[in-house]
Design a protein around this motif. Sequence first.
Motif, mmCIF file in Angstrom:
data_model
loop_
_atom_site.group_PDB
_atom_site.id
_atom_site.type_symbol
_atom_site.label_atom_id
_atom_site.label_comp_id
_atom_site.label_asym_id
_atom_site.label_seq_id
_atom_site.Cartn_x
_atom_site.Cartn_y
_atom_site.Cartn_z
ATOM 1 N N ASP A 45 90.716 91.257 -83.021
ATOM 2 C CA ASP A 45 91.038 92.307 -82.053
ATOM 3 C C ASP A 45 90.732 91.834 -80.625
ATOM 4 O O ASP A 45 89.880 90.979 -80.390
ATOM 5 N N ILE A 46 91.427 92.452 -79.700
ATOM 6 C CA ILE A 46 91.379 91.987 -78.309
ATOM 7 C C ILE A 46 90.023 92.248 -77.670
ATOM 8 O O ILE A 46 89.538 91.455 -76.852
ATOM 9 N N ASN A 47 89.351 93.370 -78.041
ATOM 10 C CA ASN A 47 88.078 93.678 -77.399
ATOM 11 C C ASN A 47 86.992 92.676 -77.775
ATOM 12 O O ASN A 47 86.224 92.213 -76.929
ATOM 13 N N MET A 48 86.939 92.298 -79.056
ATOM 14 C CA MET A 48 85.924 91.344 -79.486
ATOM 15 C C MET A 48 86.248 89.928 -79.011
ATOM 16 O O MET A 48 85.349 89.153 -78.683
ATOM 17 N N THR A 49 87.533 89.632 -78.944
ATOM 18 C CA THR A 49 87.941 88.329 -78.411
ATOM 19 C C THR A 49 87.546 88.217 -76.944
ATOM 20 O O THR A 49 87.067 87.172 -76.483
ATOM 21 N N GLN A 50 87.715 89.301 -76.204
ATOM 22 C CA GLN A 50 87.335 89.303 -74.790
ATOM 23 C C GLN A 50 85.842 89.045 -74.619
ATOM 24 O O GLN A 50 85.428 88.298 -73.727
ATOM 25 N N MET A 51 85.024 89.655 -75.465
ATOM 26 C CA MET A 51 83.577 89.423 -75.389
ATOM 27 C C MET A 51 83.249 87.949 -75.586
ATOM 28 O O MET A 51 82.441 87.370 -74.839
ATOM 29 N N MET A 52 83.861 87.348 -76.597
ATOM 30 C CA MET A 52 83.599 85.937 -76.888
ATOM 31 C C MET A 52 83.975 85.056 -75.702
ATOM 32 O O MET A 52 83.229 84.144 -75.310
ATOM 33 N N LEU A 53 85.133 85.319 -75.121
ATOM 34 C CA LEU A 53 85.590 84.509 -73.991
ATOM 35 C C LEU A 53 84.684 84.694 -72.777
ATOM 36 O O LEU A 53 84.367 83.736 -72.073
ATOM 37 N N ALA A 54 84.263 85.948 -72.533
ATOM 38 C CA ALA A 54 83.399 86.224 -71.381
ATOM 39 C C ALA A 54 82.046 85.535 -71.516
ATOM 40 O O ALA A 54 81.404 85.194 -70.516
ATOM 41 N N LEU A 55 81.625 85.321 -72.752
ATOM 42 C CA LEU A 55 80.358 84.628 -72.990
ATOM 43 C C LEU A 55 80.508 83.113 -72.923
ATOM 44 O O LEU A 55 79.541 82.379 -73.141
ATOM 45 N N SER A 75 83.859 96.990 -75.307
ATOM 46 C CA SER A 75 84.254 95.773 -74.601
ATOM 47 C C SER A 75 83.654 95.775 -73.209
ATOM 48 O O SER A 75 83.048 96.757 -72.768
ATOM 49 N N LEU A 76 83.878 94.687 -72.484
ATOM 50 C CA LEU A 76 83.449 94.617 -71.087
ATOM 51 C C LEU A 76 84.221 95.596 -70.220
ATOM 52 O O LEU A 76 83.750 95.994 -69.152
ATOM 53 N N GLU A 77 85.426 95.986 -70.674
ATOM 54 C CA GLU A 77 86.274 96.899 -69.908
ATOM 55 C C GLU A 77 85.786 98.337 -69.993
ATOM 56 O O GLU A 77 86.353 99.220 -69.349
#
Length: 316
Positions: free
Chosen positions: A50-60, A299-301
Motif C-alpha cells: 500500500d502507498i501509505n506504508m511504502t511512503q513511510m519506508m521511503l521517508a525513512l 502515513s506522514l500525510e
Amino acid sequence: MIRSILLLGLALLLASPGAFAEATQYPLTVQSCNRQVTFTKAPEHALSHDINMTQMMLALGLRSRMVGYSGVSGWKAVTPQLRKQLAGLPELAAKYPSVETLLNANVDFLFAGWDYGMRVGGDLTPQSLAPLGIPVYELTESCAFVMKRPAASLDDTYTDLRNLGRIFDVQDRAEQLVGQMQERVAVVQQHLPAQRPRVFLYDSGEDRAMTSGRLGMPEALIAAAGGRNVLDDIEASWTRVNWESVVERNPEVIVIVDYGEVSAAQKQAFLEQHPALQSVAAIRNKRFVVIPYVAATPSLENVEAIETIAASLHGA
C-alpha cells in the motif's frame, strides 16, 4: 566566547530528539499488534504494501533495503511527488501479492496491515509467513481487526515510524519525522475554537457508504482538526453504513477520500444528487473537503490532512 558557543551547541544537540539514539542491538524484539516479532538483523529485502506504508519506508531512507512494493497501481491514485519517489522501484503486485511473489523476490520483511494487504484467514498472514522465515510488521491502526484496542490516534503512526526506525537501525531519522509531525499538529491545535463541527468521512460506495468508525485513522485526523466524527460511537475501523445513519447524524462537513476510478468530483456529485441526503447540513451548504487516500490512512500525510480539514472546518 568560543567556549560558550561550544557549550550552547552541545546543549542543542543533547536537546534534539534522537540526536544520540543508540544503535539497534540485535536480536531486536518489537510489539506488532498482539504478537512479538524478533529480528536478528536489519532486513535487506523488504516489501511494503500500500502507498501509505511504502511512503513511510521511503521517508525513512530505506529504499536501498527494499525489493519493491505492492498494492498501489491497482487501487490508488499516486501523487506526482510519490510517483517520482517510486520511479525505478519495482511494484511486485498491482493489488495483492501472493506467498509465491514474496518467495520469488527473496523478501525478508513485509510491512502490511489487516485490510491493507492481509485478511484474517487469508493466505498472506504473519502466521503463514513465519515458517518461511519472513517476519511481518503490522500497521498499528489495523490491529483493530485482530484485537481489542482504543480509538485510533496519531500515536499509531508515530509508533510505526519509531518501530521501523528500530528494526532498520534508523532511529534518528524516525525521531526527526515524528518531531516534524508533532510540531505541525501543535501549530494547528493552537488555533482551534471550542466548537467541534460534525464530520462524516466518505470513502466510496453507493448502496451503502464506506466510511470509518472510531478505530480508523480518520477518527484521529478529524479530532485533531477540531471536528467530531459522527461515527465515533461505532467500534469499527473501515466499515460500511446505511445512508439512514448518515442522515440521522446530520454532518455539517463531509470529507471525501480521493482515490480509485471514481474521482472526488464524481463522489461529491453523487452525494449532492442523492435523494436521501438532501436534508443533511453538509449537502445543503455544500461543505466538502477532499483529502488523498494516503492522507486518510496512517502515513506522514496525516499532518497535511489535519491542516486541510482544520482550515475547512474553522477557516484557519
